[in-house]
Design a protein around this motif. Sequence first.
Motif, short mmCIF file in Angstrom:
data_model
loop_
_atom_site.label_atom_id
_atom_site.label_comp_id
_atom_site.label_asym_id
_atom_site.label_seq_id
_atom_site.Cartn_x
_atom_site.Cartn_y
_atom_site.Cartn_z
N HIS A 121 0.83 -1.21 0.00
CA HIS A 121 0.00 0.00 0.00
C HIS A 121 0.87 1.27 0.00
CE1 HIS A 121 -3.27 -2.74 1.61
NE2 HIS A 121 -3.75 -2.24 0.51
N TYR A 122 2.03 1.18 0.63
CA TYR A 122 2.95 2.32 0.61
C TYR A 122 3.41 2.59 -0.82
CZ TYR A 122 7.02 5.23 1.68
OH TYR A 122 7.93 6.25 1.74
N ASP A 123 3.77 1.54 -1.56
CA ASP A 123 4.17 1.69 -2.95
C ASP A 123 3.04 2.31 -3.78
OD1 ASP A 123 6.63 0.63 -2.43
OD2 ASP A 123 6.19 -1.36 -3.23
N GLN A 124 1.81 1.88 -3.50
CA GLN A 124 0.66 2.42 -4.22
C GLN A 124 0.47 3.90 -3.91
OE1 GLN A 124 -2.89 0.08 -3.79
NE2 GLN A 124 -4.25 1.71 -4.51
N TYR A 125 0.69 4.27 -2.66
CA TYR A 125 0.54 5.67 -2.24
C TYR A 125 1.59 6.55 -2.93
CZ TYR A 125 0.27 9.71 0.92
OH TYR A 125 0.14 10.97 1.45
N VAL A 126 2.84 6.10 -2.92
CA VAL A 126 3.93 6.87 -3.55
C VAL A 126 3.69 7.01 -5.05
CG1 VAL A 126 6.40 6.94 -4.03
CG2 VAL A 126 5.60 6.19 -1.78
N THR A 127 3.32 5.91 -5.69
CA THR A 127 3.06 5.94 -7.13
C THR A 127 1.94 6.91 -7.46
OG1 THR A 127 3.78 3.63 -7.37
CG2 THR A 127 2.40 4.54 -9.13
N ALA A 128 0.88 6.89 -6.66
CA ALA A 128 -0.26 7.79 -6.90
C ALA A 128 0.17 9.25 -6.84
CB ALA A 128 -1.36 7.52 -5.86
N ALA A 142 1.54 20.17 -8.10
CA ALA A 142 2.97 20.24 -7.83
C ALA A 142 3.29 19.75 -6.41
CB ALA A 142 3.47 21.68 -8.02
N GLU A 143 2.41 20.09 -5.47
CA GLU A 143 2.65 19.67 -4.08
C GLU A 143 2.47 18.16 -3.94
OE1 GLU A 143 3.33 19.44 0.00
OE2 GLU A 143 3.96 20.85 -1.57
N LEU A 144 1.46 17.60 -4.58
CA LEU A 144 1.28 16.15 -4.54
C LEU A 144 2.50 15.44 -5.14
CD1 LEU A 144 -2.46 16.06 -5.65
CD2 LEU A 144 -1.59 15.23 -3.45
N SER A 145 2.97 15.94 -6.28
CA SER A 145 4.14 15.35 -6.91
C SER A 145 5.37 15.48 -6.03
CB SER A 145 4.39 16.04 -8.26
OG SER A 145 5.59 15.57 -8.85
N ARG A 146 5.53 16.64 -5.38
CA ARG A 146 6.67 16.86 -4.49
C ARG A 146 6.67 15.84 -3.35
NH1 ARG A 146 8.40 19.40 0.21
NH2 ARG A 146 6.24 19.57 0.92
N ARG A 147 5.51 15.61 -2.76
CA ARG A 147 5.43 14.63 -1.68
C ARG A 147 5.79 13.23 -2.17
NH1 ARG A 147 -0.24 16.35 1.44
NH2 ARG A 147 0.32 18.54 1.80
N GLY A 148 5.35 12.90 -3.37
CA GLY A 148 5.69 11.60 -3.94
C GLY A 148 7.18 11.46 -4.18
N ARG A 149 7.80 12.53 -4.66
CA ARG A 149 9.25 12.49 -4.91
C ARG A 149 10.02 12.32 -3.60
NH1 ARG A 149 9.53 17.98 -7.43
NH2 ARG A 149 11.79 17.75 -7.40
N ILE A 150 9.55 12.98 -2.54
CA ILE A 150 10.20 12.85 -1.23
C ILE A 150 10.18 11.39 -0.78
CG2 ILE A 150 9.94 13.34 1.24
CD1 ILE A 150 9.04 16.17 0.44
N LEU A 151 9.00 10.79 -0.82
CA LEU A 151 8.86 9.41 -0.36
C LEU A 151 9.63 8.44 -1.25
CD1 LEU A 151 5.09 9.40 0.64
CD2 LEU A 151 7.08 9.82 2.08
N ASN A 152 9.70 8.75 -2.53
CA ASN A 152 10.46 7.90 -3.45
C ASN A 152 11.95 8.01 -3.17
OD1 ASN A 152 10.36 6.05 -5.69
ND2 ASN A 152 11.24 7.67 -6.96
N LEU A 153 12.43 9.21 -2.87
CA LEU A 153 13.85 9.39 -2.54
C LEU A 153 14.22 8.68 -1.25
CD1 LEU A 153 14.27 13.15 -3.51
CD2 LEU A 153 15.55 11.24 -4.50
N LEU A 154 13.28 8.61 -0.31
CA LEU A 154 13.56 7.92 0.94
C LEU A 154 13.88 6.44 0.71
CD1 LEU A 154 10.89 9.39 3.41
CD2 LEU A 154 13.34 9.87 3.34
N ARG A 155 13.35 5.89 -0.38
CA ARG A 155 13.62 4.48 -0.70
C ARG A 155 15.10 4.23 -0.97
NH1 ARG A 155 8.67 3.88 -5.01
NH2 ARG A 155 7.13 2.90 -3.64
N ASP A 209 12.81 15.99 8.16
CA ASP A 209 12.24 15.38 9.37
C ASP A 209 11.92 13.90 9.13
OD1 ASP A 209 12.40 17.78 10.68
OD2 ASP A 209 10.29 18.31 10.42
N LEU A 210 11.34 13.61 7.97
CA LEU A 210 11.01 12.22 7.65
C LEU A 210 12.27 11.37 7.52
CD1 LEU A 210 8.08 12.20 5.05
CD2 LEU A 210 8.22 10.89 7.16
N LEU A 211 13.28 11.90 6.82
CA LEU A 211 14.51 11.15 6.63
C LEU A 211 15.21 10.92 7.97
CD1 LEU A 211 16.73 9.87 4.92
CD2 LEU A 211 17.72 12.16 4.61
#
Length: 301
Positions: free
Chosen positions: A16-23, A81-94, A132-134
């Motif tokens: 579900h995390y992968d699905q959230y990041v992809t979305a 842009a904000e939704l995409s930014r959040r996705g990029r953050i979570l993807n980079l954390l991987r 903060d997340l990292l």
Amino acid sequence: SRDNLRVKMIQEDVAHYDQYVTALILFGDKDPRSWLLGEQKLEALDRFYREREEGELIRSTLDLVGKTKGADRDEAERARAELSRRGRILNLLRDFDLKQSKGGAPEPVDFRRWDESLDDLLRIAVNNDAIDLLTDTLLRRFLDGRYEIQYYYIRNVLLKIGKPALDPVVHYVRELQQRIPAESINSRYERALTQCLIILSMSGPSQRQVLVECSRSGNPAVRAALARALGEVRDPADLDLLDPLLISDGSWEVRARAATAVGEITTDRSGLLLMRALKGEKDPAAQTSIVKSIGVLNEKR
């Protein structure tokens, strides 16, 4: 923030995390069909998490999705842009995840990749949200022995981040001091505390007070963690903290750990401290540690 907490909760559910990041990432696409697909993925997650606390994160994300369909085109673009930014953050954390070979063994850390991903996170962070997340993600790794291969690199990343990471490290040290049982020398909590104290010791005089507090802790496991940390840092200035731990601490395990740490710091004072400690030490195990450290110092000269 509470949203950061819920992100961490969803991270435990990999699919579900992968699905959230992809979305989220789909909203960075120029094709409106990608936006629709992203919304559909979030709606599916909303149905799954509706009765759970993580559901609040999904619903707040869907609220932002709603703004992408408003009449105000500028606001819609900002929302995407904000939704995409959040996705990029979570993807980079991987990129900071533990990678394993097909045989299950941990792969060597690609520190260059870590460095590049950290630079990207610093660039796209807003009010340090990505940092903060990292920081929280990396600090929690210290409690998991599977990530021991990463400890050196985790410390380097947190030191590179600087003050935005140091405040959470100090908070984590306070938390670990409360959680670590007195008899748990060599436990996972003591191991995690040791790593945090190494970071603080390497951060300069500004964090000195935290180290002093740990040296005066009533919990021998905390004092033992400090001794181990100072032995890894090998700063002669830390002999002032190691002196009482070596000479007069009430726990033989702390004295033994302090002896090992002093032996890692190659100065004349180290030798004098160990000789003084040996004259007064009555515990056989602590005596053995002192003698070994004297030998280590002699080999270095």
